[in-house]
Design a protein around this motif. Sequence first.
Motif, PDB file in Angstrom:
ATOM      1  N   LYS A   1     -16.232  -4.651 -10.716  1.00 51.43           N
ATOM      2  CA  LYS A   1     -17.119  -4.056  -9.988  1.00 51.43           C
ATOM      3  C   LYS A   1     -17.188  -2.426 -10.039  1.00 51.43           C
ATOM      4  N   SER A   2     -15.991  -1.935  -9.906  1.00 46.27           N
ATOM      5  CA  SER A   2     -15.976  -0.576 -10.014  1.00 46.27           C
ATOM      6  C   SER A   2     -16.291  -0.067 -11.538  1.00 46.27           C
ATOM      7  N   VAL A   3     -16.039  -0.682 -12.432  1.00 42.64           N
ATOM      8  CA  VAL A   3     -16.514  -0.395 -13.881  1.00 42.64           C
ATOM      9  C   VAL A   3     -17.988  -0.541 -13.729  1.00 42.64           C
ATOM     10  N   ILE A   4     -18.586  -1.502 -13.308  1.00 40.04           N
ATOM     11  CA  ILE A   4     -20.123  -1.578 -13.213  1.00 40.04           C
ATOM     12  C   ILE A   4     -20.750  -0.533 -12.648  1.00 40.04           C
ATOM     13  N   LEU A   5     -20.390  -0.244 -11.429  1.00 37.88           N
ATOM     14  CA  LEU A   5     -21.030   0.717 -10.640  1.00 37.88           C
ATOM     15  C   LEU A   5     -20.439   2.374 -11.142  1.00 37.88           C
ATOM     16  N   THR A   6     -19.439   2.349 -11.651  1.00 37.23           N
ATOM     17  CA  THR A   6     -19.468   3.765 -12.483  1.00 37.23           C
ATOM     18  C   THR A   6     -20.351   3.855 -13.697  1.00 37.23           C
ATOM     19  N   LEU A   7     -20.367   2.980 -14.602  1.00 37.66           N
ATOM     20  CA  LEU A   7     -21.189   3.108 -15.795  1.00 37.66           C
ATOM     21  C   LEU A   7     -22.646   3.211 -15.299  1.00 37.66           C
ATOM     22  N   ALA A   8     -23.115   2.521 -14.299  1.00 34.97           N
ATOM     23  CA  ALA A   8     -24.376   2.314 -13.793  1.00 34.97           C
ATOM     24  C   ALA A   8     -24.892   3.926 -13.350  1.00 34.97           C
ATOM     25  N   LEU A   9     -23.981   4.732 -12.621  1.00 30.14           N
ATOM     26  CA  LEU A   9     -24.255   6.124 -12.511  1.00 30.14           C
ATOM     27  C   LEU A   9     -24.280   7.031 -13.693  1.00 30.14           C
ATOM     28  N   TYR A  10     -23.289   6.823 -14.514  1.00 31.54           N
ATOM     29  CA  TYR A  10     -22.952   7.446 -15.848  1.00 31.54           C
ATOM     30  C   TYR A  10     -24.072   7.174 -16.687  1.00 31.54           C
ATOM     31  N   ARG A  11     -24.905   6.247 -16.658  1.00 24.08           N
ATOM     32  CA  ARG A  11     -25.989   5.873 -17.435  1.00 24.08           C
ATOM     33  C   ARG A  11     -27.304   6.839 -16.818  1.00 24.08           C
TER      34      ARG A  11
ATOM     35  N   GLU B   1     -13.511   7.114 -19.541  1.00 19.98           N
ATOM     36  CA  GLU B   1     -12.733   8.464 -19.408  1.00 19.98           C
ATOM     37  C   GLU B   1     -13.831   9.640 -19.482  1.00 19.98           C
ATOM     38  N   ARG B   2     -14.816   9.400 -20.416  1.00 23.53           N
ATOM     39  CA  ARG B   2     -15.940  10.210 -20.713  1.00 23.53           C
ATOM     40  C   ARG B   2     -16.946  10.363 -19.496  1.00 23.53           C
ATOM     41  N   ALA B   3     -17.081   9.189 -18.872  1.00 21.56           N
ATOM     42  CA  ALA B   3     -17.904   9.184 -17.724  1.00 21.56           C
ATOM     43  C   ALA B   3     -17.186   9.931 -16.656  1.00 21.56           C
ATOM     44  N   ILE B   4     -16.015   9.695 -16.302  1.00 19.75           N
ATOM     45  CA  ILE B   4     -15.186  10.449 -15.195  1.00 19.75           C
ATOM     46  C   ILE B   4     -15.372  11.803 -15.541  1.00 19.75           C
ATOM     47  N   LEU B   5     -15.032  12.311 -16.644  1.00 18.32           N
ATOM     48  CA  LEU B   5     -14.953  13.796 -16.939  1.00 18.32           C
ATOM     49  C   LEU B   5     -16.454  14.402 -16.782  1.00 18.32           C
ATOM     50  N   THR B   6     -17.482  13.709 -17.185  1.00 21.14           N
ATOM     51  CA  THR B   6     -18.898  14.013 -17.024  1.00 21.14           C
ATOM     52  C   THR B   6     -19.235  14.275 -15.563  1.00 21.14           C
ATOM     53  N   PHE B   7     -18.989  13.078 -14.796  1.00 21.44           N
ATOM     54  CA  PHE B   7     -19.256  13.081 -13.481  1.00 21.44           C
ATOM     55  C   PHE B   7     -18.531  14.001 -12.782  1.00 21.44           C
ATOM     56  N   ASN B   8     -17.173  14.295 -12.958  1.00 22.46           N
ATOM     57  CA  ASN B   8     -16.454  15.236 -12.301  1.00 22.46           C
ATOM     58  C   ASN B   8     -16.776  16.729 -12.575  1.00 22.46           C
TER      59      ASN B   8
ATOM     60  N   TRP C   1     -24.660   7.645  -2.465  1.00 28.54           N
ATOM     61  CA  TRP C   1     -24.616   9.185  -2.816  1.00 28.54           C
ATOM     62  C   TRP C   1     -24.169   9.447  -4.242  1.00 28.54           C
ATOM     63  N   PHE C   2     -23.924  10.738  -4.436  1.00 23.43           N
ATOM     64  CA  PHE C   2     -23.286  10.863  -5.912  1.00 23.43           C
ATOM     65  C   PHE C   2     -22.019  10.823  -5.868  1.00 23.43           C
ATOM     66  N   ASP C   3     -21.562   9.643  -6.173  1.00 25.45           N
ATOM     67  CA  ASP C   3     -20.204   9.393  -6.395  1.00 25.45           C
ATOM     68  C   ASP C   3     -19.938   7.926  -7.217  1.00 25.45           C
ATOM     69  N   ILE C   4     -18.612   7.901  -7.673  1.00 23.79           N
ATOM     70  CA  ILE C   4     -18.189   6.728  -8.569  1.00 23.79           C
ATOM     71  C   ILE C   4     -16.971   6.136  -7.823  1.00 23.79           C
ATOM     72  N   PRO C   5     -16.688   5.027  -8.201  1.00 19.22           N
ATOM     73  CA  PRO C   5     -15.594   4.228  -7.478  1.00 19.22           C
ATOM     74  C   PRO C   5     -14.361   4.399  -8.478  1.00 19.22           C
ATOM     75  N   LEU C   6     -14.586   4.684  -9.879  1.00 16.22           N
ATOM     76  CA  LEU C   6     -13.517   4.786 -10.496  1.00 16.22           C
ATOM     77  C   LEU C   6     -13.089   6.196 -10.873  1.00 16.22           C
ATOM     78  N   LYS C   7     -12.186   6.702 -10.032  1.00 16.48           N
ATOM     79  CA  LYS C   7     -12.083   8.175  -9.996  1.00 16.48           C
ATOM     80  C   LYS C   7     -11.312   8.679 -11.145  1.00 16.48           C
ATOM     81  N   SER C   8     -10.132   7.950 -11.669  1.00 17.75           N
ATOM     82  CA  SER C   8      -9.418   8.340 -12.778  1.00 17.75           C
ATOM     83  C   SER C   8      -8.639   7.128 -13.623  1.00 17.75           C
ATOM     84  N   ILE C   9      -8.295   7.315 -14.682  1.00 19.85           N
ATOM     85  CA  ILE C   9      -7.421   6.242 -15.326  1.00 19.85           C
ATOM     86  C   ILE C   9      -6.024   6.731 -15.713  1.00 19.85           C
TER      87      ILE C   9
END
Length: 441
Positions: free
Chosen positions: A300-310, A233-240, A203-211
């Motif tokens: 793993k959290s970094v990889i999956l977060t960046l996968a969706l951000y990509r 940080e930009r990935a999290i802001l854009t996703f949120n 689903w539309f979500d990322i494991p890394l919620k904040s820094i």
Amino acid sequence: MELVYSVVGISKYEGVYFSYKNSDEEVECVGKDQDFIDILSSHFYKVCKEKVKGKPVKLTYFISQSIKERAEEELSKNIDKEDWHKVLIPSFGYDTFEEEIFKYEAHYPYLNLIFLLNILKDMLDNKESLKAVKVDISVGWNFYVSALIEALRTASVFWKLYNFTNTNMPKFSMIFSDPITTKLSEKKVEFFIYEEELKVKVWFDIPLKSIDKKNSENLQKADIDRNGIELLERAILTFNAIRQNAPLVIYTFGYDEGKKVDEFLKNYILEILEKYKPEKAYIGKGHYKMPSRETIETIKSVILTLALYRNIAYMLEKYKIPQEGRKWVDLEDLKRSFITEKGLYERYGLLANKIMLERDIENFEEKLKNMLKEGKEKNIEELETGRRTGCYVSKYDKRNFLAHSGFERKITMLKKQDGKLYIGYCDFKEGGKKIIEDFLK
């Protein structure tokens, strides 16, 4: 291209007759043909697919460090070298060196990480032609097989995030044969090879919620430098901003080029793999310089977060949303990108966001547009109440921000120019961006 992986043990069989049939592809191979007598079901599968269907298959054998020489010798005796690739994996259990007994100290998460990184690397190298990723679970000790299945599952999640808006996905599955015994193999019994698809939902979500401070320390241990942290940080802001329905945030603060995210992600996978591959991480007498369990989870959290951000970055580019932040946005452009049919919210399945954004824009668009004079700009609260208000960080209303699609009344400005309505946030004093980031957590 199909990617097939198998853990190698020391075989007790000179040759085994296998049989494989796939009705979906009309593929059938039987061991009565001399070319198909083999010692491993994974190699039989490769020969079957390439010989009968002409489909390319890359076969990779994961070889435990403790049996490296013996396994390579046996494979080379029975299988042409050009037919397979080898990857070393960490060993478990006891071994001897110069008559001294020692124990390999690798842990399960490290093994799983090595499996995962190698699979991800191959998937990215073959992403244009990738049709399937399969693991042979017929061979290897239970913990090797378990770690390999877990890696396949994570790789499937990765690929679905990486290509979130693409419905044409490769097949992820496990292949395995009937149990083989020495007596039956000597009688030339045909052992069937089965295939079981591994299905995962994302689903539309990322494991890394904040820094925060703790996250930042964990990321540094996971080899993420300052540039990487800023990217995340930009990935999290854009996703949120998308998930919490505040699209104006993306226009205001911008996002990263899809190609840049792609390159960073692939390089990160390669760097971590190079650093921790067993032949480099092994320091002797069973000891590995391996990452901690917590660091592996961070990787793993970094990889999956960046996968969706990509995927998000490429989609934002597709809808012509500018990468560099800007003060003013044509309201029609924002509507066209997010709330039209096949807009971004529909593509990500965020239909509630689409309804709310459309409602919030309708609530002020026509009424306030007529109240604005050409070339003038005012915030929503001033237009609605007639009172002059400022743009102060301390007066931001988080509830109003989240309840109205990010259009907080004090900080959301409207401007009429050439008959068009433009929208943007007021000029932030220092700390304004941090306040919005906190709103979106």
